[in-house]
Each structure stands twice: as structure tokens, then as C-alpha cells.
Design a protein around this motif. Sequence first.
Motif, PDB file in Angstrom:
ATOM      1  N   GLU A  73      13.698  69.815  66.371  1.00  0.00           N
ATOM      2  CA  GLU A  73      12.418  70.083  65.693  1.00  0.00           C
ATOM      3  C   GLU A  73      11.587  68.812  65.500  1.00  0.00           C
ATOM      4  OE1 GLU A  73      12.825  73.442  62.580  1.00  0.00           O
ATOM      5  OE2 GLU A  73      14.702  72.338  62.505  1.00  0.00           O
ATOM      6  N   LEU A  75       9.561  65.404  66.260  1.00  0.00           N
ATOM      7  CA  LEU A  75       8.805  64.867  67.390  1.00  0.00           C
ATOM      8  C   LEU A  75       9.659  63.815  68.075  1.00  0.00           C
ATOM      9  CD1 LEU A  75       5.109  64.239  66.226  1.00  0.00           C
ATOM     10  CD2 LEU A  75       6.064  66.219  67.422  1.00  0.00           C
ATOM     11  N   THR A  76       9.656  63.795  69.398  1.00  0.00           N
ATOM     12  CA  THR A  76      10.357  62.732  70.120  1.00  0.00           C
ATOM     13  C   THR A  76       9.517  61.451  70.047  1.00  0.00           C
ATOM     14  OG1 THR A  76       9.229  63.208  72.183  1.00  0.00           O
ATOM     15  CG2 THR A  76      11.294  64.420  71.762  1.00  0.00           C
ATOM     16  N   GLU A  79       6.531  61.837  72.198  1.00  0.00           N
ATOM     17  CA  GLU A  79       5.479  62.673  71.596  1.00  0.00           C
ATOM     18  C   GLU A  79       4.714  61.881  70.524  1.00  0.00           C
ATOM     19  OE1 GLU A  79       7.394  67.157  72.105  1.00  0.00           O
ATOM     20  OE2 GLU A  79       8.047  65.923  70.436  1.00  0.00           O
ATOM     21  N   ILE A  80       5.443  61.104  69.724  1.00  0.00           N
ATOM     22  CA  ILE A  80       4.769  60.305  68.686  1.00  0.00           C
ATOM     23  C   ILE A  80       3.843  59.280  69.346  1.00  0.00           C
ATOM     24  CG2 ILE A  80       5.113  58.603  66.841  1.00  0.00           C
ATOM     25  CD1 ILE A  80       7.753  60.046  66.161  1.00  0.00           C
ATOM     26  N   LEU A  83       0.690  60.923  70.711  1.00  0.00           N
ATOM     27  CA  LEU A  83      -0.273  61.239  69.650  1.00  0.00           C
ATOM     28  C   LEU A  83      -0.899  59.957  69.084  1.00  0.00           C
ATOM     29  CD1 LEU A  83       1.406  64.146  67.639  1.00  0.00           C
ATOM     30  CD2 LEU A  83      -0.584  64.263  69.136  1.00  0.00           C
ATOM     31  N   GLU A 297       7.932  66.853  62.024  1.00  0.00           N
ATOM     32  CA  GLU A 297       7.950  67.792  63.150  1.00  0.00           C
ATOM     33  C   GLU A 297       6.555  68.021  63.734  1.00  0.00           C
ATOM     34  OE1 GLU A 297       9.164  71.667  61.934  1.00  0.00           O
ATOM     35  OE2 GLU A 297       8.107  71.517  60.052  1.00  0.00           O
ATOM     36  N   GLY A 298       5.651  67.059  63.472  1.00  0.00           N
ATOM     37  CA  GLY A 298       4.389  67.094  64.200  1.00  0.00           C
ATOM     38  C   GLY A 298       3.296  67.966  63.616  1.00  0.00           C
ATOM     39  N   ASP A 311      -0.464  72.460  63.403  1.00  0.00           N
ATOM     40  CA  ASP A 311       0.713  72.277  64.247  1.00  0.00           C
ATOM     41  C   ASP A 311       0.366  71.570  65.569  1.00  0.00           C
ATOM     42  OD1 ASP A 311       3.127  72.432  65.463  1.00  0.00           O
ATOM     43  OD2 ASP A 311       3.365  74.602  65.233  1.00  0.00           O
ATOM     44  N   ARG A 313       2.471  69.777  67.220  1.00  0.00           N
ATOM     45  CA  ARG A 313       3.624  69.883  68.121  1.00  0.00           C
ATOM     46  C   ARG A 313       3.469  71.100  69.047  1.00  0.00           C
ATOM     47  NH1 ARG A 313       9.362  71.187  65.669  1.00  0.00           N
ATOM     48  NH2 ARG A 313       8.409  73.246  65.750  1.00  0.00           N
ATOM     49  N   LEU A 316       1.406  69.929  71.815  1.00  0.00           N
ATOM     50  CA  LEU A 316       2.139  69.020  72.700  1.00  0.00           C
ATOM     51  C   LEU A 316       3.100  69.798  73.594  1.00  0.00           C
ATOM     52  CD1 LEU A 316       3.219  66.260  70.132  1.00  0.00           C
ATOM     53  CD2 LEU A 316       1.739  65.876  72.106  1.00  0.00           C
ATOM     54  N   ARG A 317       3.858  70.687  72.949  1.00  0.00           N
ATOM     55  CA  ARG A 317       4.905  71.387  73.700  1.00  0.00           C
ATOM     56  C   ARG A 317       4.354  72.593  74.459  1.00  0.00           C
ATOM     57  NH1 ARG A 317      10.159  70.360  69.696  1.00  0.00           N
ATOM     58  NH2 ARG A 317       9.851  68.101  69.689  1.00  0.00           N
TER      59      ARG A 317
END
Length: 361
Positions: A73, A75-76, A79-80, A83, A297-298, A311, A313, A316-317
Motif C-alpha cells: 500500500e 508509495l514506492t 512513485e515518490i 511525484l 500511501e499517496g 488519491d 496513488r 500513478l498506478r
Amino acid sequence: MTDRIIPISDWRRTRPLPQWGESGAPARAGTDTLGRALRDLRVSVTDRCNFRCTYCMPRDVFGPEYPFLAKSELLTFEEIARLAQVFRNHGIEKIRLTGGEPLLRKNIERLIEMLAQIPGLDLTLTTNGSSLVKKARALKAAGLNRITVSLDSLDERTFRTMNDADFPVSEVLAGIDAAAEAGLAPVKINMVVKRGANEDSILPMARHFKGSGHIVRFIEYMDVGATNGWRMDDVVPSAEVVRTVGEEMPLEPVDANYAGEVAQRWRYKDGSGEIGVISSVTQAFCRSCTRARLSTEGMLYTCLFATAGYDLRAMLRGGSPDGEIAGAIARIWQARADRYSEIRTAETAGARKIEMSYIGG
Ligand code: SAM
């Protein structure tokens, strides 16, 4: 599980992501409805902490059965970093990594390295200092610019009672030294002042760090989250802190370093350094708040006291390109009207606000 445990997943509420028509998404966030620019981003990298500070993650709520977020859950780092670049393009100048305890996130140095590659970003981190002796040099080498260490008292009993993890003062002090030696000086030291808990520690703390080059910042105890049982009576106003310190060690006010600085600065008249006070309760600084917050979790929050977020994330996903994410952030910022601390009342203090360990302190 006790009745007081309310998993983050049950509390988290999302607002719909903004949509736009043919006119397209705005390229820059610009200013919000109160004329505030987007200048800094706080990123919570974990909702876990090895302390159980009674005013932040009380043990009877955040106990062994507490359902913290699963790894999938979070953010990797990729991903961080992605952003962060989008936010940088919107004009943010500073990123603070926080949590939870950010140094508990595995390989945090790797994330710092990735963020340090984004030109023009001031990179800072807030920590409880418990693993700084081990990690300070690696953090600096990875590209961290500055650090803030939380320490609520120099008195062993008071500190251990407040961190509720039996953690000794000496190890945090050693962490502060390690950070300074690694080149992260001046270190800022955050002390939350809570009536009846540690107000006796104000003077010893000021005396200890006077002349050290480090800057103690006394923070008013806030009604963040919904589990700390906050009461206005527990707040020690910053004016009282300044009076207490100033009576023994005369102080004079200093101008802010930059527009939107949250701490009010006071320097010792004898030239031996300065302290800061953060008065979110008695002197709200919403009007100059230029900060957005990215949860573990973004989810994007536009206020520390928010009850719902956006949201990112999911974008992103879900395969959204950077331009679309940038557009959503711009729209969210432009619609921002938060000024919680200005309108705080006994009723708002009881609202279902997001916990600080998740949204990022
Ligand atoms: N674990 C790290 C640490 O201890 O600094 C970072 C996260 S912590 C939530 C960030 C800061 O928020 C700490 O300085 C902490 O003392 C402060 N904080 C937490 N709860 C607070 C509250 N209710 N009022 C004021 N400050 C608070």
C-alpha cells in the motif's frame, strides 16, 4: 483489538479527483483561494514508529494489534520521486520526509539519493533521533541538506514517560551530535510542550542548547488526529514559553528567514543563538501556509487537520501520465480553502481528522 483502534483504512476518506474539459488542465498550481502559493511538500514515508509518544501515537490505540499499512500500500521510492518531480515543476522548493519514523523505512538513503537529483530542492527530514548515530553520515552522503530531531525533555523520567518506549535521552543527544558531525548542523530540535507533562523541561532545554548552534523549537500541543484526547487546557501558549525563557536568558524577536516560515524566531540578546516557537493553536499561521502533504500511501492532503484527501496513488498506478497528475494537483491546489487552525473550536477538535503518523508530522 480494543474499541479505540480505528484502522487508517476505515478513517481514510477520499475526495473525487478533479476533472477538466476541453480547456485542459492548468499547467501550474498558482495560488489557492486565499492567495497562497504551493511551496513545500511533506512526505510521510511510513506510518510506523518505534516510539509511542502519548500525544501522537498513544499505545492503547497503536498497540501490537494495530493494522498498519501493508508494504504494497505504501508509495514506492520510484512513485515518490516521480511525484516529487511533478511537485517541483509546480514550484515547490522544499521536501521534508517524515512519518511515522522515517528512518524506519528500509533504504531511506536510496530515496534521498533519488530526490537529491531533482535540481533546486531543499531536502530535510524529521526524526525521533533513535537511529541517527547509525545513519547520520549515510543520510548526509545521500544528499540530505538538514535535519530536525524531536526531543521533548532532557529529564530521563519525563522523556521516557512521553515517548512510552523507554527510550533514553542520551541516545537522542548522541544522535544530535552525530548529525552535527556529519554536516547536518545546525540541527533543529522540536519539543512539543504539553501542560502537566513537560513544561518543567522548557528552561533546561533552552539552557542546554544555548550556545550550541542548534535551534530548539517549542511547539504548541495540537489537536492533530483523533486519538490523543486533546484539550485546550493542555496547551502551553508560546507567549508563556518566550516569557519563561526570556526572564532568565533575555530574548529579542528576529525576522522570519523566508515568507511562510512556521516558527517565530527569537534570539538571545547576548548573541549565543536562537530559539523558535510554533504557535499553531494560539497564533494560527494558516494565511501563510504553502504546504501540501503526501501520505504514506499517496493521498494528497492540503492541511494537517484534513479529514479527507485525494488519491494520487490511484492515478500513478492507473497509468496517468505526468501531465494529468500535474493537472490534478493544480486543480486541487487552486480549490484549496483550508484554514483549520483559524477556525478551531472544541467541536472541530473532535472531528475525524487523519492521524499525524499517517499524514506526516
Ligand atoms: N517520528 C518523527 C519524529 O519523532 O520527529 C517524525 C514524525 S512526528 C509525527 C513529527 C513531529 O510532530 C514531532 O516533532 C512530534 O513531536 C510532533 N507532533 C506529534 N504530535 C503532535 C501534537 N499533537 N502536537 C504538536 N506536535 C506534535
